[in-house]
Scaffold this motif. Sequence first.
Motif, PDB file in Angstrom:
ATOM      1  N   GLU A  27       0.833  -1.215   0.000  1.00 60.76           N
ATOM      2  CA  GLU A  27       0.000   0.000   0.000  1.00 60.76           C
ATOM      3  C   GLU A  27       0.862   1.258   0.000  1.00 60.76           C
ATOM      4  O   GLU A  27       0.592   2.211  -0.738  1.00 60.76           O
ATOM      5  N   ASN A  28       1.906   1.248   0.841  1.00 59.90           N
ATOM      6  CA  ASN A  28       2.824   2.395   0.868  1.00 59.90           C
ATOM      7  C   ASN A  28       3.562   2.536  -0.457  1.00 59.90           C
ATOM      8  O   ASN A  28       3.840   3.649  -0.917  1.00 59.90           O
ATOM      9  N   ALA A  29       3.892   1.418  -1.052  1.00 55.61           N
ATOM     10  CA  ALA A  29       4.575   1.441  -2.346  1.00 55.61           C
ATOM     11  C   ALA A  29       3.678   2.041  -3.421  1.00 55.61           C
ATOM     12  O   ALA A  29       4.101   2.877  -4.224  1.00 55.61           O
ATOM     13  N   SER A  38       2.511   6.409  -7.147  1.00 55.42           N
ATOM     14  CA  SER A  38       1.560   7.354  -7.730  1.00 55.42           C
ATOM     15  C   SER A  38       2.074   8.784  -7.608  1.00 55.42           C
ATOM     16  O   SER A  38       1.984   9.583  -8.546  1.00 55.42           O
ATOM     17  N   GLU A  39       2.648   9.122  -6.449  1.00 55.01           N
ATOM     18  CA  GLU A  39       3.225  10.452  -6.255  1.00 55.01           C
ATOM     19  C   GLU A  39       4.429  10.660  -7.170  1.00 55.01           C
ATOM     20  O   GLU A  39       4.624  11.752  -7.718  1.00 55.01           O
ATOM     21  N   ALA A  40       5.226   9.592  -7.346  1.00 56.06           N
ATOM     22  CA  ALA A  40       6.418   9.679  -8.186  1.00 56.06           C
ATOM     23  C   ALA A  40       6.045   9.952  -9.642  1.00 56.06           C
ATOM     24  O   ALA A  40       6.739  10.685 -10.351  1.00 56.06           O
ATOM     25  N   ARG A  41       4.933   9.346 -10.100  1.00 52.86           N
ATOM     26  CA  ARG A  41       4.488   9.585 -11.476  1.00 52.86           C
ATOM     27  C   ARG A  41       4.099  11.043 -11.689  1.00 52.86           C
ATOM     28  O   ARG A  41       4.280  11.595 -12.776  1.00 52.86           O
ATOM     29  N   ALA A  76       7.409  11.296 -17.071  1.00 50.21           N
ATOM     30  CA  ALA A  76       7.954  10.615 -18.247  1.00 50.21           C
ATOM     31  C   ALA A  76       8.941   9.512 -17.887  1.00 50.21           C
ATOM     32  O   ALA A  76       9.654   9.005 -18.753  1.00 50.21           O
ATOM     33  N   GLN A  77       8.981   9.110 -16.612  1.00 49.78           N
ATOM     34  CA  GLN A  77       9.914   8.067 -16.181  1.00 49.78           C
ATOM     35  C   GLN A  77       9.191   6.718 -16.113  1.00 49.78           C
ATOM     36  O   GLN A  77       8.391   6.486 -15.202  1.00 49.78           O
ATOM     37  N   PRO A  78       9.463   5.797 -17.046  1.00 49.42           N
ATOM     38  CA  PRO A  78       8.729   4.534 -17.104  1.00 49.42           C
ATOM     39  C   PRO A  78       8.894   3.656 -15.872  1.00 49.42           C
ATOM     40  O   PRO A  78       7.995   2.884 -15.531  1.00 49.42           O
ATOM     41  N   LEU A 104       6.773   0.129 -11.432  1.00 51.18           N
ATOM     42  CA  LEU A 104       6.686  -0.179 -10.003  1.00 51.18           C
ATOM     43  C   LEU A 104       5.279   0.051  -9.467  1.00 51.18           C
ATOM     44  O   LEU A 104       4.813  -0.679  -8.589  1.00 51.18           O
ATOM     45  N   ASN A 105       4.603   1.054 -10.007  1.00 49.73           N
ATOM     46  CA  ASN A 105       3.204   1.285  -9.627  1.00 49.73           C
ATOM     47  C   ASN A 105       2.352   0.087 -10.025  1.00 49.73           C
ATOM     48  O   ASN A 105       1.498  -0.395  -9.258  1.00 49.73           O
ATOM     49  N   GLY A 106       2.610  -0.432 -11.236  1.00 49.73           N
ATOM     50  CA  GLY A 106       1.881  -1.605 -11.708  1.00 49.73           C
ATOM     51  C   GLY A 106       2.130  -2.828 -10.850  1.00 49.73           C
ATOM     52  O   GLY A 106       1.205  -3.599 -10.545  1.00 49.73           O
ATOM     53  N   VAL A 107       3.394  -3.021 -10.445  1.00 47.11           N
ATOM     54  CA  VAL A 107       3.735  -4.159  -9.582  1.00 47.11           C
ATOM     55  C   VAL A 107       2.970  -4.068  -8.268  1.00 47.11           C
ATOM     56  O   VAL A 107       2.371  -5.051  -7.800  1.00 47.11           O
ATOM     57  N   ALA A 108       2.987  -2.870  -7.651  1.00 51.49           N
ATOM     58  CA  ALA A 108       2.292  -2.696  -6.366  1.00 51.49           C
ATOM     59  C   ALA A 108       0.790  -2.937  -6.516  1.00 51.49           C
ATOM     60  O   ALA A 108       0.160  -3.591  -5.663  1.00 51.49           O
TER      61      ALA A 108
END
Length: 461
Positions: A371-373, A378-381, A386-388, A393-397
Amino acid sequence: MLKQILILAFFAHLYLVPGKAFAIIQQPEDKNSATVNSDLGEVNDDFQEYFFEALKQRGIENYEKANEALQKCLAINDQSPVIHYEIAKNHYSLEEFEQAKASFQKALDLKPNDENILREYYENEIASVDYESAIQILQKLIKIDTKYREDLADLYILSDRYDNALSLIDSLDIQYGENEYRTHLRRQIYARTNNTDAQIANLEKAIKDDPKEEENYLNLIYVLSDEGMEEEAFKTAQQLLKVSPGSSLAHLALYKFYLNKDQPEEAMQSMQMVFKSEEIDAASKYKVLNDFLLFVNQNPQWENELMEVSQMLSKQENEPSLYRKLGEYYLKSNNKADALRYFEMGLKEDPANFEMIKNTLILRIDLEHFENAEKLASEARDIFPAQPIFYLLNGVALNKLKNYSEAVEILTFGLDFLIENPRMEADFYQQISVSYAGLEDKERANEYKAKAIKTLKEATK
């Protein structure tokens, strides 16, 4: 001198009637003007025009054009040393050192022992790393002015002629007395030749001659330590502390000895003195901290003290990325929990740090803090749209949280930002396959799994 010549010549060109431009500079009472006449010789109007065009082009750093004009001067008169000298300077500015060398030599042939030509010729040879040629030129300069002898000592060191360098330094010390620069050269030679005994003797003499100079103590401590003479080094550090009780530099040496002697309380006191010091640079403080990290790794009961000094150092040096260094240290030790703790502390201080976000995300997923990940990804995106890596990592979480539909959407969108990274591309396909499997869409799950395998095979060919 040459600059004065050219300025005088330039104004003569501006204000005198063509054909009589050098009439004023032939008057004997103006020594600078006489030099112009001797440098350029009797010249015609075309020669003057080309020469001043060359000066103008050099002034605007158009060195090729300057040399084109100077070549026209040579076509009229190839026996003018100043023309060859100017051509050489332009080649030097263009870093065309071989061409510059040839022109400097022509200028010197026409005007031997000219200090300006020799000095710039010497600089050209240094730039082209032709030290033997530079030594020969410098020896000619020394005949003109002995101030160049220290430069010769430098060159002897650069060309590994250490005996010559030491002999010259000894001679200069006898003639003029010791100075800081030559002392530095001498120690550099000792270090390069591994002449430790001479280095130690030289430093001990320096301490005796000037007991208040802290740098000599530190240099002696480092030499003794490198030689495994720990007790002698420790005594030197204590000697420095007696001479200068408030010295933070003494503690820069003492903390390590205390750690080695298993005296952590004393080590902590010395480290705190180091961290509080404005005299000690940040790089040295980080080295102290790294040594303490190694100590804490073997003595975990000092973990709280490590946290305290880390926070203190981070605030004093205004360096939030210090936490990243600590996190990376624990990561190398495979201590993922502590590594994550430091990365998260670093993010509080520097929330837009790319490396710390990435490391924190990977560790949160690895330690099943899904959940924290997901929240951080989401915040990192939003910060790095533009950073894949953050879409992946969002998809993995999201897959771990069984939010498969959202995972497919984000992973598919993230693929658009991927450029020539087949391994990451395969990871994207693999995660999309996991999402479709979770959605019980076996056909698409198999399709993306096949894509992942194919992409990975192509990447490893």
